[in-house]
Design a protein around this motif. Structure first.
Motif, PDB file in Angstrom:
ATOM      1  N   ARG A 186       0.856  -1.195   0.000  1.00  9.17           N
ATOM      2  CA  ARG A 186       0.000   0.000   0.000  1.00  9.17           C
ATOM      3  C   ARG A 186       0.887   1.239   0.000  1.00  9.17           C
ATOM      4  O   ARG A 186       1.921   1.282   0.671  1.00  9.17           O
ATOM      5  N   TYR A 187       0.490   2.246  -0.743  1.00 13.54           N
ATOM      6  CA  TYR A 187       1.289   3.479  -0.772  1.00 13.54           C
ATOM      7  C   TYR A 187       0.399   4.681  -1.052  1.00 13.54           C
ATOM      8  O   TYR A 187      -0.690   4.558  -1.617  1.00 13.54           O
ATOM      9  N   LYS A 188       0.891   5.824  -0.616  1.00  9.12           N
ATOM     10  CA  LYS A 188       0.213   7.091  -0.882  1.00  9.12           C
ATOM     11  C   LYS A 188       1.279   8.131  -1.205  1.00  9.12           C
ATOM     12  O   LYS A 188       2.255   8.279  -0.458  1.00  9.12           O
ATOM     13  N   MET A 189       1.074   8.838  -2.315  1.00 12.91           N
ATOM     14  CA  MET A 189       2.076   9.782  -2.806  1.00 12.91           C
ATOM     15  C   MET A 189       1.618  11.218  -2.577  1.00 12.91           C
ATOM     16  O   MET A 189       0.430  11.536  -2.671  1.00 12.91           O
ATOM     17  N   PHE A 190       2.583  12.078  -2.302  1.00 11.92           N
ATOM     18  CA  PHE A 190       2.326  13.508  -2.120  1.00 11.92           C
ATOM     19  C   PHE A 190       3.313  14.295  -2.991  1.00 11.92           C
ATOM     20  O   PHE A 190       4.524  14.072  -2.910  1.00 11.92           O
ATOM     21  N   ARG A 191       2.791  15.148  -3.815  1.00  5.38           N
ATOM     22  CA  ARG A 191       3.602  16.005  -4.689  1.00  5.38           C
ATOM     23  C   ARG A 191       4.579  15.188  -5.548  1.00  5.38           C
ATOM     24  O   ARG A 191       5.692  15.631  -5.840  1.00  5.38           O
ATOM     25  N   TYR A 192       4.134  14.003  -5.903  1.00  6.06           N
ATOM     26  CA  TYR A 192       4.956  13.166  -6.787  1.00  6.06           C
ATOM     27  C   TYR A 192       4.329  13.189  -8.175  1.00  6.06           C
ATOM     28  O   TYR A 192       3.136  12.921  -8.335  1.00  6.06           O
ATOM     29  N   THR A 193       5.141  13.517  -9.171  1.00  5.79           N
ATOM     30  CA  THR A 193       4.648  13.607 -10.535  1.00  5.79           C
ATOM     31  C   THR A 193       4.530  12.217 -11.151  1.00  5.79           C
ATOM     32  O   THR A 193       5.497  11.458 -11.183  1.00  5.79           O
ATOM     33  N   GLY A 194       3.347  11.896 -11.623  1.00  2.00           N
ATOM     34  CA  GLY A 194       3.150  10.608 -12.262  1.00  2.00           C
ATOM     35  C   GLY A 194       2.924   9.491 -11.268  1.00  2.00           C
ATOM     36  O   GLY A 194       2.492   9.701 -10.139  1.00  2.00           O
ATOM     37  N   ALA A 195       3.244   8.274 -11.705  1.00  2.00           N
ATOM     38  CA  ALA A 195       3.037   7.074 -10.894  1.00  2.00           C
ATOM     39  C   ALA A 195       4.371   6.355 -10.735  1.00  2.00           C
ATOM     40  O   ALA A 195       5.323   6.619 -11.463  1.00  2.00           O
ATOM     41  N   PRO A 196       4.452   5.436  -9.775  1.00  2.00           N
ATOM     42  CA  PRO A 196       5.699   4.676  -9.655  1.00  2.00           C
ATOM     43  C   PRO A 196       5.898   3.778 -10.873  1.00  2.00           C
ATOM     44  O   PRO A 196       4.937   3.328 -11.498  1.00  2.00           O
ATOM     45  N   GLU A 197       7.155   3.535 -11.170  1.00  3.00           N
ATOM     46  CA  GLU A 197       7.468   2.568 -12.227  1.00  3.00           C
ATOM     47  C   GLU A 197       7.300   1.176 -11.635  1.00  3.00           C
ATOM     48  O   GLU A 197       7.905   0.837 -10.618  1.00  3.00           O
ATOM     49  N   ILE A 198       6.480   0.350 -12.263  1.00  2.02           N
ATOM     50  CA  ILE A 198       6.210  -1.000 -11.756  1.00  2.02           C
ATOM     51  C   ILE A 198       6.624  -2.010 -12.815  1.00  2.02           C
ATOM     52  O   ILE A 198       6.157  -1.961 -13.956  1.00  2.02           O
ATOM     53  N   LYS A 199       7.515  -2.904 -12.418  1.00  2.79           N
ATOM     54  CA  LYS A 199       7.983  -3.951 -13.323  1.00  2.79           C
ATOM     55  C   LYS A 199       7.628  -5.315 -12.737  1.00  2.79           C
ATOM     56  O   LYS A 199       7.938  -5.605 -11.584  1.00  2.79           O
ATOM     57  N   LYS A 200       6.956  -6.115 -13.549  1.00  4.40           N
ATOM     58  CA  LYS A 200       6.634  -7.486 -13.151  1.00  4.40           C
ATOM     59  C   LYS A 200       7.779  -8.402 -13.564  1.00  4.40           C
ATOM     60  O   LYS A 200       8.187  -8.416 -14.728  1.00  4.40           O
ATOM     61  N   GLU A 201       8.300  -9.127 -12.603  1.00 10.68           N
ATOM     62  CA  GLU A 201       9.341 -10.101 -12.880  1.00 10.68           C
ATOM     63  C   GLU A 201       8.866 -11.464 -12.406  1.00 10.68           C
ATOM     64  O   GLU A 201       7.741 -11.611 -11.914  1.00 10.68           O
ATOM     65  N   LYS A 202       9.688 -12.465 -12.529  1.00  6.92           N
ATOM     66  CA  LYS A 202       9.283 -13.807 -12.140  1.00  6.92           C
ATOM     67  C   LYS A 202       8.954 -13.873 -10.651  1.00  6.92           C
ATOM     68  O   LYS A 202       9.827 -13.692  -9.808  1.00  6.92           O
ATOM     69  N   ASN A 203       7.708 -14.040 -10.341  1.00 10.85           N
ATOM     70  CA  ASN A 203       7.195 -14.202  -8.968  1.00 10.85           C
ATOM     71  C   ASN A 203       7.327 -12.937  -8.106  1.00 10.85           C
ATOM     72  O   ASN A 203       7.051 -12.976  -6.915  1.00 10.85           O
ATOM     73  N   THR A 204       7.766 -11.828  -8.684  1.00 12.84           N
ATOM     74  CA  THR A 204       7.918 -10.586  -7.910  1.00 12.84           C
ATOM     75  C   THR A 204       7.463  -9.380  -8.717  1.00 12.84           C
ATOM     76  O   THR A 204       7.345  -9.430  -9.943  1.00 12.84           O
ATOM     77  N   SER A 205       7.256  -8.298  -7.991  1.00 10.20           N
ATOM     78  CA  SER A 205       6.981  -6.998  -8.605  1.00 10.20           C
ATOM     79  C   SER A 205       7.958  -5.984  -8.036  1.00 10.20           C
ATOM     80  O   SER A 205       8.298  -6.041  -6.847  1.00 10.20           O
TER      81      SER A 205
END
Length: 639
Positions: A186-205
């Motif tokens: 869970r996360y909440k952003m303040f004054r952050y432009t855009g969204a986090p970069e999310i990469k799906k890898e084998k069995n992890t994110s």
């Protein structure tokens, strides 16, 4: 051919070794000019990675390098890493670099200090710190640290705030989470432009947040809390495990249920204490009377001492332990108070709160561990009673500036919810000062000062009364008044009443030998003896943030000054009256029968005002500043 090739390989290897050993790691001249302005230090890189193994285990790794530009920045050149049974340090390394970027020295493991996390208020704790400092004074220089520890239990994650304070520039900062596919981050952003970069890898994110080339900012008066001005990201688990306990915090209700589970069975009192409760409340008709009686009993029979062992950061010592040992931390004392009230048939709840004058507002729509303190609430449809159990001197019902006017989590099992602590209005926060003074022809002023303060304006005086010795009180008074020079001949303090809004009266006798300026036959005096406004603002500043007045108050001063015989008023300032969105101010002086009377009023409004109103604020404050220092001219009559 083979010989020539071998020689070439050797020469290449030597060249490579030479280049590696002299390579400039963090040369200061590569920092963009925009990052040097207003900065005390620059975060060249600051990368934090949390690798989540499961609900109760993670690996924390941080690699950072700060270029320290001046002495003010040197406060951030050292390293301090806390550890306990839930945080096991794997490795610490680091290095110091000169301005040209070349390494000067590396950390030696034996030079890292290992110190206890105890302080004056902590009886026992398993918290310890690894600390190190290069103690370099040859500015600019760069420090680099690499830290890794295991989280053996998860209850919270560190907040990511790249620009961690005023005059901090950021060249590159990253927050990285590597989590299993079935893990809910869970996360909440303040004054952050855009969204986090999310990469799906084998069995992890893999989640990545990054800030680059963020220029330093100066602090501004009356601005929002720092964490509301800059980029930050809060993160938290949904399901978690720590110390053998499992829980969920995807809602405040679930968070509260988990904390309540840590309190289970901790409210049992000794039979003798139960009997004392019945004795103290016998004959008292109302719950508020009973609450006050038991609160006073708790204050007189316990004291605050922090004990932080294992789950002790969140789980209280049981009520029997506090009753027998007569001490406990905020959780234990609050739990003890709840148990006392329960024995009297009164329902009360412990309340998690973020205590302190800064960062008091939690993020209400992001359930997570945002608390550092515990108080007690006796719920009621109207006028709930709040109790600060770490204080042996506060009146029942009063929260003050440390815990007042903020959201907190009331612990009530499945009914746990956010509530707001008492707000103190302008009429509750008052200061009334009366000064009777006499001036002689040599410019010496003798004054009797009586100041009554209420609500938030008495918080400091309350601490003075109970926390300082007479010698410390005298020292404070010698530095407290804006007079050219003065001596304190006597002083005293009296607490007034027992209401939820307390009051303190301070009485001071003082003598100021240089109060008046003498020029020939004339004496120049300021009739506003002690209440001169200290803030003068510059209109050259370009305001960036909204203007915040956290609380409102009212102050009043009545001053009489008997002037020396043979003197008359030659010149006096006119009355000043100002009334605008920031507040109201008035000051006027009159003269009769050898006595000057000054009456001053200043009321401040609470609120949030747009940055575009800054020019009006400057005009208001500077007008008050000038009016407070206006002088009356006395002239000696010729015979």
């Amino acid at each position: 051919m083979k010989k020539i090739t071998a020689i070439r390989i050797l020469v290449f290897a030597l060249a490579l070794f030479s280049a590696t050993t002299t390579r400039a790691e963090f040369p200061v001249n590569t920092i963009p000019e925009t990052l040097l302005k207003k900065a005390d230090f620059v975060k060249r890189l600051d990368e934090t990675t949390l690798t989540i193994k499961n609900a109760g285990r993670a690996v924390y790794h941080r690699h950072y390098a700060y270029t320290i530009l001046n002495e003010a920045g040197s406060d951030f050149a050292g390293m301090a890493v806390g550890y306990d049974r839930f945080h096991i340090i794997n490795d610490i390394s680091g290095a110091l670099y000169a301005a040209d970027g070349k390494k000067i020295k590396s950390i030696r493991k034996k030079d890292i200090q290992d110190i206890s996390g105890t302080d004056g208020a902590t009886l026992i704790t398993d918290a310890r710190y690894k600390v190190y400092d290069f103690y370099c004074k040859d500015y600019p220089y760069t420090v680099e640290y690499d830290i890794e520890f295991e989280m053996n239990g998860i209850f919270s994650f560190p907040e990511w705030m790249p620009q961690s304070g005023p005059r901090v520039a950021v060249e590159n900062s990253k927050l990285i989470f590597e989590v299993p596919d079935n893990y809910k981050l869970r996360y909440k952003m303040f004054r952050y432009t855009g969204a986090p970069e999310i990469k799906k890898e084998k069995n992890t994110s893999r989640y990545v947040w990054q800030v680059t080339n963020s220029a330093a900012k100066a602090s501004e008066s009356y601005a929002p809390e720092w964490n509301q001005q800059v980029t930050r990201v809060l993160t938290a688990p949904a399901d978690f495990e720590i110390g053998g306990y499992k829980g969920n915090m995807d809602s405040w209700q679930n968070f509260g249920k988990f904390i309540v589970s840590l309190y289970a069975g901790k409210d049992v009192l000794p039979e003798a204490v139960k009997a004392k409760v019945l004795d103290l409340t016998q004959g008292l008709k109302s719950d508020p009377e009973k609450v006050a009686a038991l609160y006073k009993y708790m204050q007189q029979n316990s004291r605050y001492i922090s004990i932080q062992l294992g789950m002790g950061g969140w789980q209280p010592l049981d009520a029997t332990y506090v009753a027998e040992k007569k001490y406990g931390d905020c959780k234990a004392l609050s739990n003890y108070m709840v148990a006392l009230l329960k024995a009297a048939g009164i329902k009360a709840c412990s309340v998690l709160i973020s205590g302190g004058p800064d960062d008091k507002d939690i993020v209400a729509d992001f359930a997570s561990n945002q608390f550092n303190h515990v108080v007690v609430c006796v719920p009621a449809k109207k006028d709930s009673i709040w109790l600060e159990c770490t204080s042996q001197t506060k009146e029942p019902g009063y929260m003050g500036s440390f815990t007042g006017d903020r959201e907190a989590l009331l612990l009530d099992g499945d009914n746990s919810c956010l509530v707001r602590t008492p707000h103190y209005s302008k009429e509750a926060n008052m200061q009334n000062r009366v000064i009777n003074a006499q001036l002689d022809e040599n410019g010496t002023l003798t004054a009797s000062v009586s100041t009554t303060s209420t609500g938030l304006l008495q918080d400091e005086l309350h601490s003075v009364v109970y926390d300082l010795t007479d010698e410390q009180k005298q020292k404070r008074l010698r530095n407290n008044f804006s007079l050219p020079s003065y001596d304190i001949s006597s002083f005293g303090y009296t607490e007034i009443g027992n209401s939820p809004v307390p009051a303190v009266m301070e009485k001071v006798q003082l003598v100021s030998k240089d109060y008046a300026t003498i020029t020939g036959r004339r004496l120049f005096i300021s009739p506003n003896i002690l209440s001169k406004h200290s803030v003068k603002l510059s209109d050259d500043e370009k305001r960036e943030n909204d203007i915040i007045y956290e609380y409102a108050f009212k102050t009043a001063d009545t001053v009489t000054v008997k002037i020396p015989k043979g003197f008359m008023i030659e010149a006096a300032p006119g009355a000043v009256n100002i009334d605008n969105q920031f507040g109201a101010y008035s000051i006027r002086s009159s003269y009769k029968d050898g006595v000057i009377t000054m009456i001053r009023r200043y009321d401040r409004n609470a609120g949030k005002f747009p940055a575009t109103d800054y020019d009006k604020m400057v005009t208001f404050y500077n007008a008050v500043y000038a009016a407070d220092r206006a002088r009356i001219v006395l002239v000696k009559q010729e015979n």
